[in-house]
Each structure stands twice: as C-alpha cells, then as structure tokens.
Write a protein that holds these residues in place. Structure first.
Motif, PDB file in Angstrom:
ATOM      1  N   SER A 194       0.940  -1.285  -0.094  1.00 65.49           N
ATOM      2  CA  SER A 194       0.069  -0.001   0.120  1.00 65.49           C
ATOM      3  C   SER A 194       0.935   1.065   0.051  1.00 65.49           C
ATOM      4  O   SER A 194       0.385   2.328  -0.654  1.00 65.49           O
ATOM      5  CB  SER A 194      -0.670   0.009   1.183  1.00 65.49           C
ATOM      6  N   SER A 195       1.766   1.179   0.682  1.00 62.78           N
ATOM      7  CA  SER A 195       2.979   2.445   0.714  1.00 62.78           C
ATOM      8  C   SER A 195       4.142   2.533  -0.086  1.00 62.78           C
ATOM      9  O   SER A 195       4.927   3.353  -0.322  1.00 62.78           O
ATOM     10  CB  SER A 195       3.268   2.718   2.229  1.00 62.78           C
ATOM     11  N   CYS A 196       4.435   1.181  -0.776  1.00 65.63           N
ATOM     12  CA  CYS A 196       5.561   1.300  -1.451  1.00 65.63           C
ATOM     13  C   CYS A 196       5.542   2.192  -2.638  1.00 65.63           C
ATOM     14  O   CYS A 196       4.478   2.300  -3.519  1.00 65.63           O
ATOM     15  CB  CYS A 196       5.570  -0.509  -2.364  1.00 65.63           C
ATOM     16  N   ILE A 256       0.172  10.121  10.500  1.00 63.11           N
ATOM     17  CA  ILE A 256       1.599  10.307   9.900  1.00 63.11           C
ATOM     18  C   ILE A 256       1.293  10.573   8.530  1.00 63.11           C
ATOM     19  O   ILE A 256       0.322  10.695   8.010  1.00 63.11           O
ATOM     20  CB  ILE A 256       2.304   8.904   9.963  1.00 63.11           C
ATOM     21  N   GLY A 257       2.353  11.336   8.011  1.00 59.22           N
ATOM     22  CA  GLY A 257       2.437  11.841   6.548  1.00 59.22           C
ATOM     23  C   GLY A 257       2.223  10.842   5.479  1.00 59.22           C
ATOM     24  O   GLY A 257       2.341   9.873   5.665  1.00 59.22           O
ATOM     25  N   GLY A 258       1.285  11.605   4.401  1.00 59.69           N
ATOM     26  CA  GLY A 258       1.063  10.540   3.420  1.00 59.69           C
ATOM     27  C   GLY A 258      -0.041   9.791   3.220  1.00 59.69           C
ATOM     28  O   GLY A 258      -0.355   9.003   2.628  1.00 59.69           O
ATOM     29  N   THR A 259      -0.833   9.855   4.455  1.00 61.48           N
ATOM     30  CA  THR A 259      -2.091   8.877   4.691  1.00 61.48           C
ATOM     31  C   THR A 259      -3.249   9.543   4.752  1.00 61.48           C
ATOM     32  O   THR A 259      -4.414   8.778   4.901  1.00 61.48           O
ATOM     33  CB  THR A 259      -2.037   8.081   6.183  1.00 61.48           C
ATOM     34  N   LEU A 390      -8.598  -3.560   8.962  1.00 59.39           N
ATOM     35  CA  LEU A 390      -9.865  -3.762   8.493  1.00 59.39           C
ATOM     36  C   LEU A 390     -10.127  -2.922   7.129  1.00 59.39           C
ATOM     37  O   LEU A 390     -10.707  -3.516   6.500  1.00 59.39           O
ATOM     38  CB  LEU A 390     -10.975  -2.661   9.453  1.00 59.39           C
ATOM     39  N   SER A 391      -9.213  -1.805   6.990  1.00 55.02           N
ATOM     40  CA  SER A 391      -9.293  -1.344   5.684  1.00 55.02           C
ATOM     41  C   SER A 391      -8.647  -2.269   4.668  1.00 55.02           C
ATOM     42  O   SER A 391      -9.350  -2.275   3.676  1.00 55.02           O
ATOM     43  CB  SER A 391      -8.689   0.165   5.601  1.00 55.02           C
ATOM     44  N   GLY A 396      -8.608  -3.691   0.439  1.00 58.94           N
ATOM     45  CA  GLY A 396      -7.408  -4.352  -0.210  1.00 58.94           C
ATOM     46  C   GLY A 396      -6.171  -3.386   0.115  1.00 58.94           C
ATOM     47  O   GLY A 396      -5.052  -3.727  -0.423  1.00 58.94           O
ATOM     48  N   ASP A 397      -6.248  -2.367   0.640  1.00 56.39           N
ATOM     49  CA  ASP A 397      -5.008  -1.377   0.890  1.00 56.39           C
ATOM     50  C   ASP A 397      -5.695  -0.630   2.245  1.00 56.39           C
ATOM     51  O   ASP A 397      -6.712  -0.729   2.805  1.00 56.39           O
ATOM     52  CB  ASP A 397      -4.812  -0.502  -0.077  1.00 56.39           C
ATOM     53  N   THR A 398      -4.768   0.137   2.801  1.00 56.17           N
ATOM     54  CA  THR A 398      -4.920   0.817   4.002  1.00 56.17           C
ATOM     55  C   THR A 398      -5.245   2.275   3.765  1.00 56.17           C
ATOM     56  O   THR A 398      -5.485   2.934   4.795  1.00 56.17           O
ATOM     57  CB  THR A 398      -3.668   0.788   4.959  1.00 56.17           C
ATOM     58  N   VAL A 399      -5.403   2.672   2.487  1.00 57.00           N
ATOM     59  CA  VAL A 399      -5.675   4.160   2.100  1.00 57.00           C
ATOM     60  C   VAL A 399      -7.055   4.510   2.892  1.00 57.00           C
ATOM     61  O   VAL A 399      -6.872   5.797   3.341  1.00 57.00           O
ATOM     62  CB  VAL A 399      -5.878   4.196   0.714  1.00 57.00           C
ATOM     63  N   SER A 400      -7.993   3.786   3.003  1.00 59.21           N
ATOM     64  CA  SER A 400      -9.407   4.229   3.698  1.00 59.21           C
ATOM     65  C   SER A 400      -9.414   4.356   4.969  1.00 59.21           C
ATOM     66  O   SER A 400     -10.331   4.539   5.642  1.00 59.21           O
ATOM     67  CB  SER A 400     -10.422   3.320   3.042  1.00 59.21           C
TER      68      SER A 400
END
Length: 689
Positions: A194-196, A256-259, A390-391, A396-400
């Motif tokens: 998700s963060s790569c 944290i930054g970028g989330t 949960l996200s 399928g990622d942690t963005v939400s």
C-alpha cells in the motif's frame, strides 16, 4: 526555512571543515535557495548544493512548486550563476542524454552513482550542485489514488522464509515501506504494497529473498460480495445523534504523513461550513516519506465569532481521532487530553517508524503508548479499533483507514456535524468519492457491530496459541529433517534434551536459556546455503505467501548473486545481483535435491569462506553450550543466556553475514574470557523479627 547554505558562506572562513553539502527541496530552491547559491558563488565558498527535484511540495499536500521549474531550467540557472560543476541524477538517466534544454557540461548519472560522485565533489573547490530527480513517494501514492499516475508494472515481494531479517534492504533503500514481519522463525521483512513507491531500490539489499513480479495484480477482497452486503445493509444504518454545540468543539486528528490526515481535517472544516457552522483548521505537517507526525487541529462552533484561537488548548480536546497511536501518544496530544471530557477513537494497528531503517530490531512500546492515550481520556468514550487491518480486508489497502475511523467516531455520536455535510465535503473534495463514502459507512457499521465487520474483513481468525518449549523444539527439529535428514535433526534434539534437563532447576531464567538454545541452535544449523534457498523457493509455502498478496503473480523472477560467477560491483565492493527469470525455478528444483552434498568434499559451494564459517559456528556452538550445561549455576546463567542468544545477531548473506560473524566472534571471545558473574547475595531474615 529559506536560504539554506547562506549560513555556511559566513561560517566557512572560521571552520576547519573544508566543504559541506547543503540539501534543498525544489520549492525552497525556487523561493530563496537560488539566492544562497548566488552568495556562495560570489564568496567562492566550498559547498555542494543538493537540490531534490521531487515534482511537488509533498509536505503540504502535493502542490506544484511556484514558477513551473524543471531540472533542465535549474541546470541553466545554476550555470548562469557560475556554479562550476553540475551533476543530474535520475532513475532514468537515458531520457536526459539527448535533452538540449540542459546547460552545457552537465553530468548525467543514475542515482546509484550518487555516493561516488559526492565523494568526488567534496574534494572540489568552489560551488558545485547536484540535482536529484525523483518524485516523492507520498506524491506518487496520491497521484495513483487519483488515477493521475499509472500503477507500476513491476513489484517486489520478499520470500519470508529466505529472508534473514538483517535489515540490509532497509539500509540500502532507506524506505519505510520495508517493514518488520514477525514470524514463527523470527523477525523478517515484508514490503507494504500500500505504501511502496515501486522504485525497487530495496532489491539492492544483499539477499536472495527478493522476488520481482512483472504485470502483477494485487489481491483485492471479493468486491461483488461486499457491495451486495453494503447495498442491503448501509441504507438501514441508524442515524447517530449529533452532539449539541454549547461551546467550541475541538477535534484533534493525529497521524503520519502521506495517509490523508490533513484530508480528514479539511473534510471536517468543509462539513462545518456546509452545516452553517464556524470552523478553523490548523495543520502541522511532518515528513511523509519517513512516516513523520502530522496533526490537524479542528475547532467547530455553532456561531460566527465564537472561536478566538485556532490552536486547541491544554486539556481541551473533545475528540482525539488517533489514526496512528505513536503520534497520538506524543506530548502535544497528551497534554491536550482530559479525563473529564476527551473521547478517543484510536487506531490500534502499528505503523513502523523511521527507526526500522537504521535499527533492524527496533520495537515500539505499543501497549504503553496506547495505554497512555486511553488513560487520559474519558472512561466512557475510549474506543480502540484495528483500522488499518479492517481497511486492508475490506478495500485491499490501508488508504481508507482514516475515513473509516471518522465514520466510527460519527456513529458513536462524537462528531458535531451532520452526515449529509460530511458526504457533501467528500464530494466537493473530489478524490475517491465512492471509496470514501464506503469507508465512512463501514466505520459506522463497525461502531454498531464491530465483530461483524471484523468477520467480513477476514479478521475473525482464531488466535494463535502460545507455543511451548517442547512445541518449538519439535517444529524446528522437523524442519531440520526437511533441511538435511533425520540424523541431523536428532543432533539438535539431543542438545536440547541436555539443555532442558539442566535448565529445570533454574526456574524462569533456566527456561530463558533453553528457549535461547532452541532458537539459535536451529538458526545456526539451518544456515541458508544454495541448497536451502532453492528448497525454500520450491516449497509450496512460497507460492501460498505470494498468492496471498497477488491475485495474479504474473511473471516471477528472483534477484540473486550466485557465488563464483557474480562479478564484484566496483561501487559497493559486493558481488553484483542479477535478475533471474522464471526458468530459475527449474534450477531450484534440481538444486534442492542435491542437499545430500552439503558439507561434503563434492559440495561445489561448500569451500567458500562463508560456508566454512557457517559450519564452524555450528560446531563451536554445540561445544560451548555443552560446556555451559555441564557447569550451569546461578552465577553462570546470565553469561550462558547471552552466549546462547548470540547467534541471533548473525543475519544476512555474503558480506553482510561475514561482518556479523566477525562481530559475534569478538563478543563471544569476550564473554568466555570474562570471569563468571557473582551470584546475588542471599539475604537471611530473622524469623522472629
């Protein structure tokens, strides 16, 4: 902030340091850095300006730097100012070789050559400059989320069984997306997809565990099943009561930054406006790429003119939305919490800090941090939720994850805004509108029935039972049978039987000793030579782990530096790694069957210094542990435990492992040479006292 490098112009004549490097972002260069360059040239100062062209002001949301600058224009500006030597670094240097917009004489390099060029520049008189072209990782994620940047056609995966957890990949890449992974065989590394930023820099780590995948398809949850559930459930979710605004309501968003922390603050501010309320939003930004702290302080009032300061005061938080518990446990947040009024909705999932880049064993005191936050909040409004997991399970990622937390807080009646206003703010924001609305509603459902949401997200698995010492020994022994044969495993079992017999009389510390021997004797015996790496790649567990992350693994290759045929990289002094295509798995299958050759005269790999050292370590460890068992006492137990655990510091492959062996040898020699520690004195009490 501004004019960086100008200080050195004044300080240089009075310093014994002949030269420095000065970092400049492209935004800072544009608004004031160029003036520092001009002053340094005029003063003939020895300095190299390192200008990072990352294509956006990522710290404050990804805006373009003012003036529409680009690397070519920067080279012309620097040349016109009189900078003597200019070097341009890029992931794709080929595209610059024929660029006629570059200033004359500009050197073009791949970013891998940065260290060598820097060493050369520091010996040069006058002013020089490096322009490092690379889009910020956080900005890449933002653009991919908005469909402004195509997904990379290549991704990396770390085979956890091959990985030694040495951390060299983190050292080489400085990438926070390479995260610790706790396994039944110790701490390893994983890539957070998700963060790569998919620049593949971590593959430089000297390790054969890196798998490259061409045209991968990341595994996503069953969207049709979940959306059918959403259609049947979300319209009937009960509406939560909106808190009355008798005074200014303070929401502190910590992450944290970028989330997307600042996005949550902006949504709350916009929603307040749509509800006809007054609001202020005060943002504090950190380093997005290194998981730096980001805070948004949102103040909401029913009437205009009611807010007299934008900063939340001490003990004045009404709602702490903790998207990251490390930032939420910071001093600023804690002093603003009140046990009398503060509600907390806290993400319990751990996101590694930048410490894991430099310290492979870095661990956060997660339980203490979470307790520090919850203990300072209202006992009736403490909510702990695994938002990232949960996200991941639902989207399928942690963005939400952050929007999911917001929905949870709203449904608990902790957000003084209407649901309609929040949805309108999401719509006006324009980014991933459907996904954010879904995350909002999943958060609302989690507030009503968390167990159901956990089950749908795949988090309801039974907890892993605690492994006994006997279970640990048997699991490792069975793996040694697969590694070599049953005779090899029996040697391990025999040592552990002696250790366990001797440790019984020493209580908890004796058990620590036995556990240390069980883990580390196995580690030394199961050293990862060519046969073992091959076996771990043909093991079905590898494909199972790969399929867990990727719905379609595509074309799978492995990055290796085979002994005897790998040339030495002149820049690093290490054997050069190369990518081997899918055909290598047939070679792995053949090589795995040749494990009976291991350590024999016919072993073609067994004569290298690394393999000889590994066999030596096994024999020495058995001798030392047997000697420790024979003389085990309360006084010798601390030294015995440290000696038993010492191999845990020997990790990695090739030059990384050899350096670790050298350090471990020195420490072992010191421990064996030191006199036994005196046993603690026995205090005798007068029974009549």
């Amino acid at each position: 902030m501004g004019g960086e490098g100008l200080q050195w112009v004044g300080a240089a004549p009075f310093s014994e340091t002949p030269h420095i490097f000065q970092n400049l972002g492209d935004g800072t260069y544009q608004h004031s850095g160029l003036l520092a360059v001009r002053a340094a040239v005029a003063a003939r100062t020895r300095i190299t300006f390192k200008i990072l062209y990352n294509d956006a002001v990522a710290m404050t949301g990804g805006q373009a730097a003012e003036g529409s600058i680009d690397p070519a224009r920067i080279t012309r500006q620097l040349s016109a100012e009189g900078v003597q030597r200019i070097a341009l670094f890029s992931d794709n240097p080929e595209r610059w070789h024929k660029d006629r917009e570059l200033a004359a004489g500009v050197e073009i390099h791949h970013r891998d050559a940065l260290d060598a060029v820097q060493r050369d520049l520091r010996e040069q008189d006058g002013v020089s400059a490096i322009i490092y072209e690379q889009t910020c990782a956080a900005e890449k994620r933002r653009r991919r989320k908005k469909k402004l940047l195509a997904e990379s056609s290549r991704r990396l995966f770390i085979n956890p069984r091959v990985c030694e957890g040495c951390g060299d990949c983190s050292v080489q890449s400085s990438c926070i997306a390479v995260e610790p992974l706790e396994t039944g065989f110790g701490r390893k590394r994983r890539i957070n997809q998700s963060s790569c930023n998919t620049d593949l820099s971590c593959v430089k780590g000297f390790c054969p565990s890196f798998v490259e995948i061409d045209a991968p398809v990341l595994r996503k949850p069953d969207a049709s099943r979940l959306k059918a559930f959403e259609a049947a459930t979300f319209p009937t979710l009960p509406t939560a009561p909106v808190p009355a605004l008798d005074a200014v309501y303070n929401v502190y968003v910590a992450g944290i930054g970028g989330t997307g922390v600042l996005t949550i603050g902006a949504l709350l501010g916009s929603a307040a406006y749509f509800d006809g309320k007054e609001a202020t939003v005060l943002d504090f930004t950190g380093l997005a790429q290194k998981n730096g702290a980001v805070v948004s302080q949102v103040r909401i009032a029913a009437k205009a003119g009611a807010i007299h300061a934008v900063r939340i005061g001490g003990a004045d938080i009404d709602l702490l939305l903790g998207t990251d518990f490390v930032v939420a446990a910071g001093q600023d947040a804690l002093q603003k919490l009140s046990a009398n009024k503060s509600a907390v909705v806290l993400n319990s999932d751990e996101t590694p800090t930048a410490d894991v880049v430099t310290d492979r064993d870095a661990k956060l005191p997660a339980a203490q941090m979470i307790d520090a936050v919850l203990s300072r909040s209202s006992a009736d409004h403490r909510h702990l939720i695994s938002a990232n997991r949960l996200s991941q399970g639902l989207f399928g990622d942690t963005v939400s994850a952050n929007t999911l937390l917001l929905g949870y807080a709203w449904q608990k009646g902790l957000v003084p805004l209407s649901l309609e206003a929040i949805r309108h703010a999401i719509k006006v924001n324009g980014a991933a509108v459907a996904a954010n609305n879904r995350a909002l509603d999943w958060g609302r459902l989690a507030a009503i029935d968390l167990a159901q949401v956990q089950q749908l997200a795949g988090l309801a698995a039974a907890p892993t039972p605690i492994e006994t010492l006997h279970g640990l020994v048997e699991r490792r022994a069975n793996d040694l049978v697969a590694y070599q044969d049953s005779r090899y495993a029996e040697r391990y079992r025999a040592l552990l039987q002696r250790v366990r017999n001797a440790a019984v009389a020493h209580g908890a510390e004796g058990q620590r000793f036995a556990h240390a021997v069980a883990a580390n004797a196995y580690k030394l015996m199961a050293y990862k030579d060519e046969y073992e790496v091959a076996r771990l790649y043909v093991d079905p567990a590898f494909r199972a782990a790969l399929n867990e992350q990727f719905a379609d693994p595509g074309k799978v290759s492995v990055w290796l530096a085979p002994p005897m045929i790998s040339p030495i990289d002149g820049r690093t002094g290490r054997p050069a790694k190369r990518r081997f295509g899918p055909w290598v798995f047939k070679l792995f299958a053949l090589l795995a069957k040749l494990k009976p050759l291991r350590g024999s005269w016919a072993d073609p790999f067994g004569h290298t210094a690394e393999r000889r050292a590994e066999r030596r370590l096994v024999d020495e460890y058995f001798q030392i542990m047997e000697a420790q068992v024979d003389g085990l006492s309360a006084a010798s137990l601390p030294t015995a435990i440290e000696l038993a655990a010492l191999p845990s510091q020997i990790r990695g492959f090739g030059p990384v492992k050899m350096a670790a062996i050298e350090q471990a040898d020195a420490r072992r020699a010191a421990l064996l040479a030191a006199p036994p520690k005196a046993a603690p004195p026995v205090r005798i009490y007068n029974a009549a006292a």
